[in-house]
Motif scaffolding. Structure first.
Motif, PDB file in Angstrom:
ATOM      1  N   TRP A  41     -39.054 -54.987   3.122  1.00  0.00           N
ATOM      2  CA  TRP A  41     -39.074 -55.986   4.197  1.00  0.00           C
ATOM      3  C   TRP A  41     -39.546 -55.337   5.482  1.00  0.00           C
ATOM      4  O   TRP A  41     -39.202 -54.227   5.811  1.00  0.00           O
ATOM      5  CB  TRP A  41     -37.666 -56.556   4.419  1.00  0.00           C
ATOM      6  CG  TRP A  41     -37.321 -57.556   3.416  1.00  0.00           C
ATOM      7  CD1 TRP A  41     -36.902 -57.318   2.145  1.00  0.00           C
ATOM      8  CD2 TRP A  41     -37.362 -58.967   3.553  1.00  0.00           C
ATOM      9  NE1 TRP A  41     -36.685 -58.484   1.496  1.00  0.00           N
ATOM     10  CE2 TRP A  41     -36.950 -59.517   2.334  1.00  0.00           C
ATOM     11  CE3 TRP A  41     -37.700 -59.836   4.592  1.00  0.00           C
ATOM     12  CZ2 TRP A  41     -36.864 -60.866   2.114  1.00  0.00           C
ATOM     13  CZ3 TRP A  41     -37.602 -61.188   4.369  1.00  0.00           C
ATOM     14  CH2 TRP A  41     -37.204 -61.681   3.143  1.00  0.00           C
ATOM     15  N   PRO A  42     -40.375 -56.058   6.288  1.00  0.00           N
ATOM     16  CA  PRO A  42     -40.891 -55.473   7.506  1.00  0.00           C
ATOM     17  C   PRO A  42     -39.860 -55.497   8.617  1.00  0.00           C
ATOM     18  O   PRO A  42     -38.812 -56.083   8.505  1.00  0.00           O
ATOM     19  CB  PRO A  42     -42.061 -56.384   7.846  1.00  0.00           C
ATOM     20  CG  PRO A  42     -41.650 -57.688   7.305  1.00  0.00           C
ATOM     21  CD  PRO A  42     -40.843 -57.396   6.062  1.00  0.00           C
ATOM     22  N   GLY A  43     -40.206 -54.884   9.712  1.00  0.00           N
ATOM     23  CA  GLY A  43     -39.315 -54.846  10.849  1.00  0.00           C
ATOM     24  C   GLY A  43     -39.685 -55.852  11.905  1.00  0.00           C
ATOM     25  O   GLY A  43     -39.885 -57.010  11.648  1.00  0.00           O
ATOM     26  N   VAL A  44     -39.855 -55.372  13.081  1.00  0.00           N
ATOM     27  CA  VAL A  44     -39.972 -56.229  14.256  1.00  0.00           C
ATOM     28  C   VAL A  44     -41.398 -56.765  14.454  1.00  0.00           C
ATOM     29  O   VAL A  44     -42.349 -56.147  14.059  1.00  0.00           O
ATOM     30  CB  VAL A  44     -39.561 -55.406  15.481  1.00  0.00           C
ATOM     31  CG1 VAL A  44     -39.415 -56.264  16.697  1.00  0.00           C
ATOM     32  CG2 VAL A  44     -38.300 -54.657  15.195  1.00  0.00           C
ATOM     33  N   LEU A  45     -41.573 -57.920  15.083  1.00  0.00           N
ATOM     34  CA  LEU A  45     -42.873 -58.554  15.326  1.00  0.00           C
ATOM     35  C   LEU A  45     -43.262 -58.596  16.814  1.00  0.00           C
ATOM     36  O   LEU A  45     -42.468 -58.307  17.635  1.00  0.00           O
ATOM     37  CB  LEU A  45     -42.810 -59.999  14.827  1.00  0.00           C
ATOM     38  CG  LEU A  45     -42.060 -60.283  13.593  1.00  0.00           C
ATOM     39  CD1 LEU A  45     -41.943 -61.778  13.378  1.00  0.00           C
ATOM     40  CD2 LEU A  45     -42.658 -59.688  12.406  1.00  0.00           C
TER      41      LEU A  45
ATOM     42  N   LEU B 186     -44.528 -66.672   3.889  1.00  0.00           N
ATOM     43  CA  LEU B 186     -45.684 -65.821   4.136  1.00  0.00           C
ATOM     44  C   LEU B 186     -45.562 -65.263   5.544  1.00  0.00           C
ATOM     45  O   LEU B 186     -45.445 -66.020   6.515  1.00  0.00           O
ATOM     46  CB  LEU B 186     -46.988 -66.609   3.985  1.00  0.00           C
ATOM     47  CG  LEU B 186     -48.271 -65.772   4.082  1.00  0.00           C
ATOM     48  CD1 LEU B 186     -48.378 -64.798   2.901  1.00  0.00           C
ATOM     49  CD2 LEU B 186     -49.505 -66.669   4.134  1.00  0.00           C
ATOM     50  N   TRP B 187     -45.607 -63.936   5.636  1.00  0.00           N
ATOM     51  CA  TRP B 187     -45.328 -63.229   6.887  1.00  0.00           C
ATOM     52  C   TRP B 187     -46.570 -62.479   7.346  1.00  0.00           C
ATOM     53  O   TRP B 187     -47.184 -61.753   6.567  1.00  0.00           O
ATOM     54  CB  TRP B 187     -44.168 -62.288   6.614  1.00  0.00           C
ATOM     55  CG  TRP B 187     -43.814 -61.254   7.625  1.00  0.00           C
ATOM     56  CD1 TRP B 187     -43.686 -59.912   7.392  1.00  0.00           C
ATOM     57  CD2 TRP B 187     -43.478 -61.439   9.000  1.00  0.00           C
ATOM     58  NE1 TRP B 187     -43.306 -59.268   8.530  1.00  0.00           N
ATOM     59  CE2 TRP B 187     -43.177 -60.187   9.542  1.00  0.00           C
ATOM     60  CE3 TRP B 187     -43.423 -62.570   9.828  1.00  0.00           C
ATOM     61  CZ2 TRP B 187     -42.814 -59.997  10.867  1.00  0.00           C
ATOM     62  CZ3 TRP B 187     -43.064 -62.398  11.161  1.00  0.00           C
ATOM     63  CH2 TRP B 187     -42.755 -61.135  11.652  1.00  0.00           C
TER      64      TRP B 187
ATOM     65  N   ALA C 277     -34.674 -64.791   9.663  1.00  0.00           N
ATOM     66  CA  ALA C 277     -34.405 -64.531  11.080  1.00  0.00           C
ATOM     67  C   ALA C 277     -34.429 -63.038  11.387  1.00  0.00           C
ATOM     68  O   ALA C 277     -34.823 -62.624  12.488  1.00  0.00           O
ATOM     69  CB  ALA C 277     -33.058 -65.130  11.474  1.00  0.00           C
ATOM     70  N   ALA C 278     -34.040 -62.221  10.405  1.00  0.00           N
ATOM     71  CA  ALA C 278     -34.011 -60.769  10.602  1.00  0.00           C
ATOM     72  C   ALA C 278     -35.409 -60.185  10.809  1.00  0.00           C
ATOM     73  O   ALA C 278     -35.555 -59.063  11.314  1.00  0.00           O
ATOM     74  CB  ALA C 278     -33.324 -60.091   9.420  1.00  0.00           C
ATOM     75  N   LEU C 279     -36.444 -60.931  10.427  1.00  0.00           N
ATOM     76  CA  LEU C 279     -37.817 -60.492  10.696  1.00  0.00           C
ATOM     77  C   LEU C 279     -38.142 -60.540  12.191  1.00  0.00           C
ATOM     78  O   LEU C 279     -39.107 -59.929  12.638  1.00  0.00           O
ATOM     79  CB  LEU C 279     -38.812 -61.388   9.949  1.00  0.00           C
ATOM     80  CG  LEU C 279     -38.773 -61.378   8.423  1.00  0.00           C
ATOM     81  CD1 LEU C 279     -39.678 -62.477   7.872  1.00  0.00           C
ATOM     82  CD2 LEU C 279     -39.178 -60.027   7.881  1.00  0.00           C
TER      83      LEU C 279
ATOM     84  N   PRO D  54     -39.346 -63.176  14.028  1.00  0.00           N
ATOM     85  CA  PRO D  54     -40.676 -63.739  14.271  1.00  0.00           C
ATOM     86  C   PRO D  54     -40.791 -64.319  15.673  1.00  0.00           C
ATOM     87  O   PRO D  54     -39.828 -64.857  16.226  1.00  0.00           O
ATOM     88  CB  PRO D  54     -40.797 -64.835  13.211  1.00  0.00           C
ATOM     89  CG  PRO D  54     -39.384 -65.210  12.911  1.00  0.00           C
ATOM     90  CD  PRO D  54     -38.571 -63.968  13.060  1.00  0.00           C
ATOM     91  N   ALA D  55     -41.980 -64.230  16.229  1.00  0.00           N
ATOM     92  CA  ALA D  55     -42.269 -64.889  17.502  1.00  0.00           C
ATOM     93  C   ALA D  55     -42.652 -66.343  17.274  1.00  0.00           C
ATOM     94  O   ALA D  55     -42.419 -67.194  18.135  1.00  0.00           O
ATOM     95  CB  ALA D  55     -43.397 -64.161  18.229  1.00  0.00           C
ATOM     96  N   HIS D  56     -43.247 -66.632  16.117  1.00  0.00           N
ATOM     97  CA  HIS D  56     -43.739 -67.980  15.814  1.00  0.00           C
ATOM     98  C   HIS D  56     -43.277 -68.383  14.419  1.00  0.00           C
ATOM     99  O   HIS D  56     -43.440 -67.621  13.459  1.00  0.00           O
ATOM    100  CB  HIS D  56     -45.265 -68.033  15.876  1.00  0.00           C
ATOM    101  CG  HIS D  56     -45.828 -67.514  17.169  1.00  0.00           C
ATOM    102  ND1 HIS D  56     -45.657 -68.157  18.364  1.00  0.00           N
ATOM    103  CD2 HIS D  56     -46.548 -66.396  17.443  1.00  0.00           C
ATOM    104  CE1 HIS D  56     -46.251 -67.477  19.326  1.00  0.00           C
ATOM    105  NE2 HIS D  56     -46.791 -66.401  18.787  1.00  0.00           N
ATOM    106  N   VAL D  57     -42.748 -69.584  14.307  1.00  0.00           N
ATOM    107  CA  VAL D  57     -42.266 -70.122  13.036  1.00  0.00           C
ATOM    108  C   VAL D  57     -43.055 -71.388  12.715  1.00  0.00           C
ATOM    109  O   VAL D  57     -43.038 -72.349  13.497  1.00  0.00           O
ATOM    110  CB  VAL D  57     -40.763 -70.446  13.104  1.00  0.00           C
ATOM    111  CG1 VAL D  57     -40.290 -71.075  11.796  1.00  0.00           C
ATOM    112  CG2 VAL D  57     -39.957 -69.193  13.425  1.00  0.00           C
ATOM    113  N   VAL D  58     -43.764 -71.373  11.593  1.00  0.00           N
ATOM    114  CA  VAL D  58     -44.427 -72.579  11.095  1.00  0.00           C
ATOM    115  C   VAL D  58     -43.529 -73.128   9.991  1.00  0.00           C
ATOM    116  O   VAL D  58     -43.432 -72.540   8.905  1.00  0.00           O
ATOM    117  CB  VAL D  58     -45.838 -72.285  10.556  1.00  0.00           C
ATOM    118  CG1 VAL D  58     -46.491 -73.575  10.070  1.00  0.00           C
ATOM    119  CG2 VAL D  58     -46.698 -71.630  11.638  1.00  0.00           C
TER     120      VAL D  58
END
Length: 326
Positions: free
Chosen positions: A20-24, A204-205, A243-245, A247-251
Motif C-alpha cells: 500500500w502506498p503512503g502519502v499523496l 484505482l489509486w 482514508a489511510a491513503l 487522498p487529496a481528491h476522491v472520485v
C-alpha cells in the motif's frame, strides 16, 4: 488469492504486486460540462489528467442508460484509461462520445473497479474497439456471481436493449489484492481494500496525483445502500483503509468528486454510525423494532438523497447482520 503476481511488460503496460502506498500531494479541482442532446454525463476535471464522469444522482432510467453512478478517466500521452464502462452499449457509446469531447486520445484501457452492472457491462463495447479490460480476480469473480441478476434487472428497465449486452470480463484478471499498473507512462495502483457495497470491488489509486477512484466504496450526496450481501463492518474497515491513503481528491461511485472530508461526512461516518450504534443496541439486548425506532433519526445524514428510503432499511439489514455474527 496470492499475495503477488509475475512482473511482465508489454506496450508500456507493466503489472506487479506492491505494498500500500503512503502519502499523496494536492492538486486544484475545476469543473466543466460537455454538451450533448438528451441525457449527458457531466465531466468534472479533477487534475490535469484525471476526470470524473458524473451520471444521474437520482434513480436509473431508460433516459440515463442506467448511468446513475460516477465513472472516470485518465488522459495519458498514449491513450485514455477509462475507469468503468457503463451498463450497456448505448451507455458505453455515450461515455465514448463524452471522453472524445475532452481529448482526441482513444480509449486504450478499461479498468474495472466495480462489480455492479453500471460499472462494467459496457466492457464488450470497448473491447470490440481494441481496448484492454483490466481487473482483479476478486472483481471478476463478483461480476460473474451477480451478472444474471443484473441483466434481469436491466431487462426490466431497458427492455430489449439488454439483448445487445455481451458480458465481457478482463481476459487476464490479476491474481493479487494489490497490483501496480504502468499505462501510458503513468503509474497507478489497483487495490482491494476489503469488501464494500459489493464484494470484490476495488479502487484505482494515482499516487503522484493523489487521486483515488473509489467506485462504490464512497457515496457523495446520496445515501449508500446496505444489501443483504453487504458487510457493514467490512465496508467500514475498507473505507478506513482508503482514508489511510490520504487522498487529496476522491472520485466516488455516486455523486460529484470531492475530498476526503466530504467522503468521510457522507460515507465513512455513516458506516461507523451503523456499526457502532446498531452494535451497541444489540449489546443492550434491544429488539430489532425498538432498535430501528431508537435510531430512525440521524440528522447528520438527512442531507443525503434517498435518506428517507434507505436509512431504516440499512438499520434493519445491519441489525440482522450483526445479530447473526453473535
Amino acid at each position: 488469492m496470492s499475495a503477488s503476481m509475475p512482473t511482465h511488460c508489454r506496450d508500456n503496460h507493466r503489472r506487479r504486486a506492491v505494498p500500500w502506498p503512503g502519502v499523496l500531494v494536492a492538486v486544484l479541482l475545476a469543473g466543466f460540462n460537455t454538451a450533448a442532446p438528451g441525457f449527458t454525463l457531466e465531466v468534472e476535471r479533477v487534475t490535469d489528467r484525471a476526470y470524473a464522469l458524473v451520471g444521474d444522482i437520482g434513480p436509473r432510467s431508460v433516459e440515463n442508460h442506467a448511468l446513475n453512478n460516477t465513472l472516470g478517466f485518465v488522459v495519458t500521452d498514449d491513450g485514455v484509461i477509462l475507469v468503468g464502462s457503463g451498463a450497456s452499449p448505448a451507455g458505453a457509446a455515450l461515455i465514448e462520445r463524452t471522453v472524445a469531447g475532452v481529448t482526441p486520445q482513444p480509449i486504450r484501457w478499461v479498468v474495472n473497479i466495480g462489480a455492479q452492472d453500471h460499472h462494467w457491462l459496457g466492457n464488450d463495447y470497448f473491447a470490440a474497439k481494441g481496448a484492454e479490460i483490466i481487473a482483479l480476480e476478486r472483481t471478476v469473480a463478483a461480476q460473474q456471481t451477480h451478472v444474471d441478476a443484473h441483466l434481469a434487472r436491466l431487462r426490466g428497465l431497458l427492455g430489449d436493449v439488454v439483448e445487445d449486452i455481451g458480458p465481457a470480463y478482463a481476459p487476464a484478471p490479476i491474481d493479487a489484492d494489490r497490483a501496480s499498473l504502468q499505462l501510458g507512462g503513468l503509474d497507478l495502483e489497483l487495490m482491494w481494500p476489503g469488501n464494500g457495497h459489493f464484494p470484490g470491488d476495488a479502487v484505482l489509486w494515482l499516487p503522484r496525483q493523489r487521486v483515488v477512484f473509489t467506485g462504490d466504496f464512497v457515496f457523495h450526496d446520496r445515501m449508500l445502500g446496505i444489501h443483504p450481501f453487504t458487510s457493514v463492518v467490512a465496508w467500514r474497515d475498507a473505507f478506513d483503509a482508503i482514508a489511510a491513503l490520504e487522498p487529496a481528491h476522491v472520485v466516488p461511485g455516486h455523486g460529484r468528486p470531492g475530498d476526503m472530508a466530504k467522503a468521510t461526512a457522507d460515507t465513512g461516518d455513516y458506516l461507523h454510525s451503523l456499526a457502532d450504534r446498531v452494535g451497541g443496541a444489540l449489546e443492550d439486548w434491544m429488539e430489532i423494532g425498538a432498535t430501528i425506532e431508537a435510531l430512525a433519526e440521524a440528522p447528520a445524514f438527512r442531507h443525503l438523497r434517498f435518506y428517507d428510503d434507505w436509512h431504516r432499511r440499512n438499520l434493519h439489514r445491519t441489525y440482522l447482520q450483526l445479530e447473526s455474527a453473535l
